[in-house]
Design a protein around this motif. Structure first.
Motif, mmCIF file in Angstrom:
data_model
loop_
_atom_site.group_PDB
_atom_site.id
_atom_site.type_symbol
_atom_site.label_atom_id
_atom_site.label_comp_id
_atom_site.label_asym_id
_atom_site.label_seq_id
_atom_site.Cartn_x
_atom_site.Cartn_y
_atom_site.Cartn_z
ATOM 1 N N ASP A 1 0.748 -1.147 0.039
ATOM 2 C CA ASP A 1 0.067 0.048 0.064
ATOM 3 C C ASP A 1 0.819 1.347 0.134
ATOM 4 O O ASP A 1 1.900 1.419 0.792
ATOM 5 C CB ASP A 1 -1.025 -0.116 1.284
ATOM 6 C CG ASP A 1 -2.071 1.094 1.277
ATOM 7 O OD1 ASP A 1 -1.770 1.997 0.365
ATOM 8 O OD2 ASP A 1 -3.142 0.965 1.687
ATOM 9 N N ALA B 1 -4.830 -6.627 -5.300
ATOM 10 C CA ALA B 1 -6.099 -6.016 -4.767
ATOM 11 C C ALA B 1 -7.120 -6.664 -4.425
ATOM 12 O O ALA B 1 -7.778 -6.152 -3.412
ATOM 13 C CB ALA B 1 -6.481 -5.336 -6.019
ATOM 14 N N HIS C 1 -7.874 -5.790 -0.060
ATOM 15 C CA HIS C 1 -9.101 -5.088 0.141
ATOM 16 C C HIS C 1 -10.186 -6.115 0.585
ATOM 17 O O HIS C 1 -11.340 -5.720 0.998
ATOM 18 C CB HIS C 1 -9.684 -4.421 -1.157
ATOM 19 C CG HIS C 1 -8.894 -2.935 -1.339
ATOM 20 N ND1 HIS C 1 -8.778 -1.978 -0.734
ATOM 21 C CD2 HIS C 1 -8.081 -2.886 -2.683
ATOM 22 C CE1 HIS C 1 -7.927 -1.115 -1.334
ATOM 23 N NE2 HIS C 1 -7.395 -1.873 -2.467
ATOM 24 N N THR D 1 -16.845 -7.286 -8.815
ATOM 25 C CA THR D 1 -15.649 -6.402 -9.025
ATOM 26 C C THR D 1 -15.056 -6.622 -10.115
ATOM 27 O O THR D 1 -14.559 -7.648 -10.774
ATOM 28 C CB THR D 1 -14.804 -6.311 -7.662
ATOM 29 O OG1 THR D 1 -15.448 -6.408 -6.472
ATOM 30 C CG2 THR D 1 -13.702 -5.411 -7.834
ATOM 31 N N GLN E 1 -20.574 11.225 -2.692
ATOM 32 C CA GLN E 1 -20.361 9.853 -3.131
ATOM 33 C C GLN E 1 -22.214 9.299 -2.873
ATOM 34 O O GLN E 1 -22.575 9.474 -2.005
ATOM 35 C CB GLN E 1 -19.727 8.823 -2.490
ATOM 36 C CG GLN E 1 -19.113 7.798 -3.046
ATOM 37 C CD GLN E 1 -17.912 7.098 -2.489
ATOM 38 O OE1 GLN E 1 -17.590 7.405 -1.463
ATOM 39 N NE2 GLN E 1 -17.208 6.369 -3.437
ATOM 40 N N ARG F 1 -17.621 0.911 -2.410
ATOM 41 C CA ARG F 1 -16.441 1.562 -2.441
ATOM 42 C C ARG F 1 -15.285 1.014 -2.321
ATOM 43 O O ARG F 1 -14.461 1.374 -2.908
ATOM 44 C CB ARG F 1 -16.645 2.537 -1.188
ATOM 45 C CG ARG F 1 -17.713 3.445 -0.964
ATOM 46 C CD ARG F 1 -17.695 4.537 0.039
ATOM 47 N NE ARG F 1 -19.067 5.368 -0.041
ATOM 48 C CZ ARG F 1 -19.975 5.204 0.829
ATOM 49 N NH1 ARG F 1 -19.928 4.261 1.653
ATOM 50 N NH2 ARG F 1 -21.129 6.105 0.871
ATOM 51 N N ARG F 2 -15.382 -0.250 -1.677
ATOM 52 C CA ARG F 2 -14.349 -1.267 -1.616
ATOM 53 C C ARG F 2 -13.750 -1.725 -3.014
ATOM 54 O O ARG F 2 -12.807 -1.576 -3.130
ATOM 55 C CB ARG F 2 -14.679 -2.402 -0.744
ATOM 56 C CG ARG F 2 -13.620 -3.487 -0.452
ATOM 57 C CD ARG F 2 -13.955 -4.612 0.075
ATOM 58 N NE ARG F 2 -15.192 -5.572 -0.519
ATOM 59 C CZ ARG F 2 -15.637 -6.500 0.018
ATOM 60 N NH1 ARG F 2 -15.410 -6.946 1.097
ATOM 61 N NH2 ARG F 2 -16.729 -7.170 -0.596
ATOM 62 N N MET G 1 -14.541 -0.141 -5.662
ATOM 63 C CA MET G 1 -14.162 1.106 -6.526
ATOM 64 C C MET G 1 -12.727 1.346 -6.251
ATOM 65 O O MET G 1 -11.787 1.497 -6.979
ATOM 66 C CB MET G 1 -14.893 2.264 -6.288
ATOM 67 C CG MET G 1 -16.286 2.170 -6.913
ATOM 68 S SD MET G 1 -17.144 3.525 -6.356
ATOM 69 C CE MET G 1 -16.460 4.873 -6.970
ATOM 70 N N THR G 2 -12.253 1.365 -4.990
ATOM 71 C CA THR G 2 -10.838 1.356 -4.543
ATOM 72 C C THR G 2 -9.921 0.530 -5.269
ATOM 73 O O THR G 2 -8.837 0.538 -5.491
ATOM 74 C CB THR G 2 -10.862 1.430 -3.080
ATOM 75 O OG1 THR G 2 -11.813 2.535 -2.470
ATOM 76 C CG2 THR G 2 -9.393 1.752 -2.548
ATOM 77 N N ARG H 1 -9.641 0.873 -8.483
ATOM 78 C CA ARG H 1 -8.631 2.213 -9.049
ATOM 79 C C ARG H 1 -7.004 1.719 -8.682
ATOM 80 O O ARG H 1 -6.286 2.031 -9.537
ATOM 81 C CB ARG H 1 -9.077 3.204 -7.999
ATOM 82 C CG ARG H 1 -8.160 4.626 -8.433
ATOM 83 C CD ARG H 1 -8.641 5.595 -7.770
ATOM 84 N NE ARG H 1 -8.217 5.579 -6.264
ATOM 85 C CZ ARG H 1 -9.568 5.489 -5.173
ATOM 86 N NH1 ARG H 1 -10.758 5.480 -5.804
ATOM 87 N NH2 ARG H 1 -9.242 5.093 -4.060
ATOM 88 N N ASP H 2 -6.837 1.087 -7.630
ATOM 89 C CA ASP H 2 -5.446 0.636 -7.220
ATOM 90 C C ASP H 2 -4.970 -0.184 -8.392
ATOM 91 O O ASP H 2 -3.655 -0.035 -8.758
ATOM 92 C CB ASP H 2 -5.580 -0.099 -6.006
ATOM 93 C CG ASP H 2 -5.590 0.826 -4.776
ATOM 94 O OD1 ASP H 2 -5.811 2.093 -5.149
ATOM 95 O OD2 ASP H 2 -5.713 0.410 -3.513
ATOM 96 N N ASP I 1 -3.915 1.687 -11.173
ATOM 97 C CA ASP I 1 -2.530 2.457 -10.812
ATOM 98 C C ASP I 1 -1.448 1.276 -11.177
ATOM 99 O O ASP I 1 -0.370 2.078 -11.655
ATOM 100 C CB ASP I 1 -2.401 3.018 -9.580
ATOM 101 C CG ASP I 1 -3.692 4.252 -9.359
ATOM 102 O OD1 ASP I 1 -3.945 4.827 -10.410
ATOM 103 O OD2 ASP I 1 -3.979 4.433 -8.116
#
Length: 751
Positions: free
Chosen positions: A161, A219, A223, A315, A536, A604-605, A607-608, A611-612, A615
């Motif tokens: 992280d 990920a 998460h 997901t 949100q 939200r989990r 989405m994060t 996104r991670d 990246d």
């Protein structure tokens, strides 16, 4: 004087097994009558046994690795089918899996549930271990995913992280079979040790962190996204059989089609547009939207239902999907395949020539899709380039769909939902699991029309349940808070645009700002800043409206394969119309608030995690270009540096402020700027930059950039005599920032 002989290792192990409450070294010495130098030999034997993993030491006490100490920390497990509560030890050095421990609760014990941690007193009963609570010590375990570095006694874990720079200590015996440099998942087993670092136990080895497709796996574990279905869930799904027509409305003669991406993994929605023959609705349309009847297969309280609620949603990663439902349902029975009868919940909507929805009717039916189409395929047919499959559909199927969309666009223009234009990145993965290319997805009218049809169906579902006075989960999007709108106004003014003040904010006001910026060099910046100003969205049984879509009532109905919220709405419709016993249960109703909060959190989990993963893939893709010069625009400013969105990939990188010039930079929070103390150099949102890629770290997804040019000009030199004027610069920067703040205040007052 005679001394008792030194015990063998087998004798020590046998004594510890028989006397678990007396594991201190002095207890052992007393039991075997050891004195003087014999105690030194005992200490050596105990260290050897611990190194061999046969015993464990805890707070100066030794115990058999294959047995539990009399007092230990336990993590509570979910209750079994009989309602009994079980736990597992947080530390276990024995062979095989740690034992399950039956919890005996007394009337005055604190309430505990799955994930809680307790200090328990252990006893061995006739059928295994049992425990009573000494005290409750926490909720849920803290886990970490990172790179394991083997040491002389255990090792350390470096988290992947980006925001967690703290290492975790892995004591001897807690590393399992993990190898040096391997990616692992671990959980905290104790508080910070002498070096201020938490202790951890490795619970899973994830393999080579640089291996293909490891990115999404990181990920998933980081998460805590469940990616394996329990056996009972798989068994339920495998036992399912196709729904029969029964009392359903037979819609199989209607020419429904599905329109999805080329790489679609499921097809859960179908549509159809027919001209309305009612003279009272001249030039109007009948729009059908049919959605897979997931509720027929996922019954309240079943194993499938519990797992779907636990996951909350599917997901999506570039290389894999973690589905909400097993593939037997999501990829087969609940997928509206071409020429296969499939059970659906469908809504028939009467649309006026002006695009307004006049009425709607819901039904539980059976359809047979006549074609599985792709977005680009449909768009090409509309533009006069049909292929063999779409050629027969152009006049009777595709043309009416676009005509209806044209009417809905007119109604949309009046309603004025928020019209953000943010291109979606597409990461293309090759057969080896590596990034082949990064591109931006093309937005076609074929995409937009399906979105508009789905929005209208969602509105109809919310309105229908309100009419039936049935509880449901709304999709809520509240108005943005004043401070975020003020921050957006600052960005707009700095870019030469205006956002009206002193009136009730409407999406129309934001759309005028977006329209003014369209085509300018600040187009993307204004879109991103507007998105950041939004609250949100979430799920709740209370209707607070949807600000972004400019709708009074809105619910999610159109994708129960991948969202649990939609399944709840389907069940509410089934219950409201009396279509079967698989409607909304009393347990569903009583837990709507809790369910709404839970699935908002899982969304939200996901989405994060998504996104991670993006990246990390971008960092891997750019790792071969370290040292290259890239262009971009500053998209965010913090005290420690500036964030840049790169042009060609859309990746976000950081310019650490410590690397810019030799002067002190003052952070002006209100203006979102960094200001040089000596040169007056201003680094702010929206500025064009040329940067050099200094570092790309695929494991964390971090990109570090070096600033070369700012708004087309090289950076002026800073400092005096090559030194950084730290204290003097801090005062100068603060004074300049204060002057700018006063000037802004005066300017606003004069308005």
């Amino acid at each position: 004087m005679t001394h008792n002989p030194i015990p063998t290792k087998e004798q020590i192990l046998a004594w510890l097994a028989d006397n678990p409450d007396h594991g201190a070294k002095r207890d052992l010495a007393k039991a075997f009558g050891l004195k003087g130098t014999a105690k030194i030999e005992l200490k050596r034997l105990l260290k050897e046994l611990a190194a061999e993993g046969k015993i464990q030491r805890r707070k100066r006490h030794y115990h058999d690795s294959d047995s539990l100490p009399p007092v230990t920390v336990l993590e509570v497990l979910p209750p079994d089918a009989a309602g009994d509560l079980w736990a597992r030890p947080m530390e276990w050095g024995g062979a095989g899996e740690p034992p399950r421990i039956l919890m005996h609760l007394r009337r005055d014990d604190p309430a505990i549930g799955a994930g809680d941690r307790v200090l328990g007193r252990i006893a061995k009963g006739a059928e295994g271990y049992e425990a009573r609570i000494i005290r409750k010590i926490g909720v849920a375990s803290h886990r970490v995913v990172g790179i394991f570095r083997k040491g002389a006694e255990g090792g350390r874990i470096t988290p992947i992280d980006k925001g967690d720079m703290k290492e975790w200590i892995v004591p001897a015996g807690a590393a399992g079979e993990a190898k040096d440099g391997e990616l692992v998942e671990a959980e905290q087993t104790g508080p910070k040790g002498r070096m201020g670092l938490p202790r951890a136990r490795i619970i899973e080895r994830l393999g080579d962190p640089s291996a293909p497709r490891a990115v999404s796996l990181i990920a998933i574990h980081q998460h805590g996204i469940p990616d394996d279905f329990p056996d009972d869930v798989v068994a339920e799904a495998d036992a399912a059989t196709p729904a029969e027509l029964g009392k359903r409305e037979d819609l199989t003669d209607l020419p429904f089609v599905t329109i999805d991406p080329a790489d679609a993994r499921d097809r859960d929605d179908a549509c159809l547009v027919l001209p309305d023959e009612d003279p009272a609705n001249e030039d109007g349309y009948i729009l059908w939207v049919a959605i897979a009847d997931v509720a027929h297969y996922v019954r309240p309280g079943s194993a499938l239902d519990r797992e779907a609620r636990n996951r909350g949603n599917s997901t999506y990663f570039p290389d894999r999907v973690v589905p909400m439902l097993p593939d037997r349902l999501s990829g087969d029975l609940c997928s509206l395949h071409e020429n296969v009868p499939r059970a659906v919940l469908a809504v028939q909507m009467k649309i006026g020539s002006d695009g307004r929805k006049i009425s709607h009717r819901f039904t539980r039916g059976m359809i047979r899709s006549i074609a599985s189409l792709e977005y680009a395929q449909v768009q090409n047919a509309r533009e006069g380039r049909p292929d063999e499959k779409t050629a027969p559909l152009v006049d009777d199927i595709i043309a009416p769909i676009y005509a209806c969309y044209g009417a809905l666009k007119r109604a949309r223009a009046i309603r004025q939902p928020l019209e953000l234009d943010l291109p979606e990145r597409q990461i293309v993965i090759d057969a080896a699991g590596k990034v082949a290319s990064i591109k931006f997805k093309e937005r076609l009218d074929a995409h937009r029309l399906i979105e508009e049809f789905m929005v209208l169906a969602n509105v109809a579902a919310a309105e229908e349940l309100e009419r039936l006075r049935k509880p449901l989960l709304y999709r809520v999007h509240e108005e943005p808070p004043a401070d975020k709108i003020e921050a957006l106004r600052e960005v707009a003014q700095a870019s030469g645009f205006n956002l009206a003040k002193g009136q009730v904010l409407k999406t129309a006001h934001l759309n005028r700002l977006l329209e003014a910026a369209e085509g300018s060099e600040f187009d993307e910046l204004i879109n991103i800043s507007t998105l950041r100003s939004m609250t949100q969205a979430y799920y709740a049984p209370q209707n607070l409206g949807h600000f972004g879509l400019a709708l009074r009532s809105y619910a999610h109905f159109t994708s129960p394969i991948r969202r649990y919220s939609d399944l709840i709405v389907h069940r509410a419709l089934i219950a409201g119309h009396g279509w079967g016993k698989d409607g909304l249960s009393q347990a569903d109703i009583e837990t709507l608030d809790e369910t709404g909060q839970h699935i908002s959190d899982t969304e939200r989990r996901s989405m994060t995690a998504e996104r991670d993963t993006t990246d990390r893939y971008l960092a891997a893709y750019l790792s071969d270009r370290v040292g290259s010069e890239l262009t971009g625009r500053i998209s965010g400013v913090q005290k420690f540096g500036a964030f840049v969105k790169l042009d060609d990939t859309g990746a976000d990188g950081l310019i650490p402020i410590r690397s810019v010039g030799r002067e002190f930079f003052h952070y002006d929070r209100e203006a979102q700027q960094l200001v040089g103390a000596d040169t007056g150099t201003v680094i702010g949102i929206g500025q064009r930059v040329v940067v050099r890629l200094a570092e790309a770290i695929p494991v964390t997804g971090g990109l570090e950039l070096e600033l070369l040019e700012l708004d087309g000009a090289s950076l002026p030199g800073g400092g005096k005599g090559g030194r950084r004027p730290f204290k003097h610069g801090r005062k100068q920067g603060a004074l300049k920032a204060k002057k700018r703040a006063v000037a802004r205040k005066v300017k606003r007052t004069r308005k």
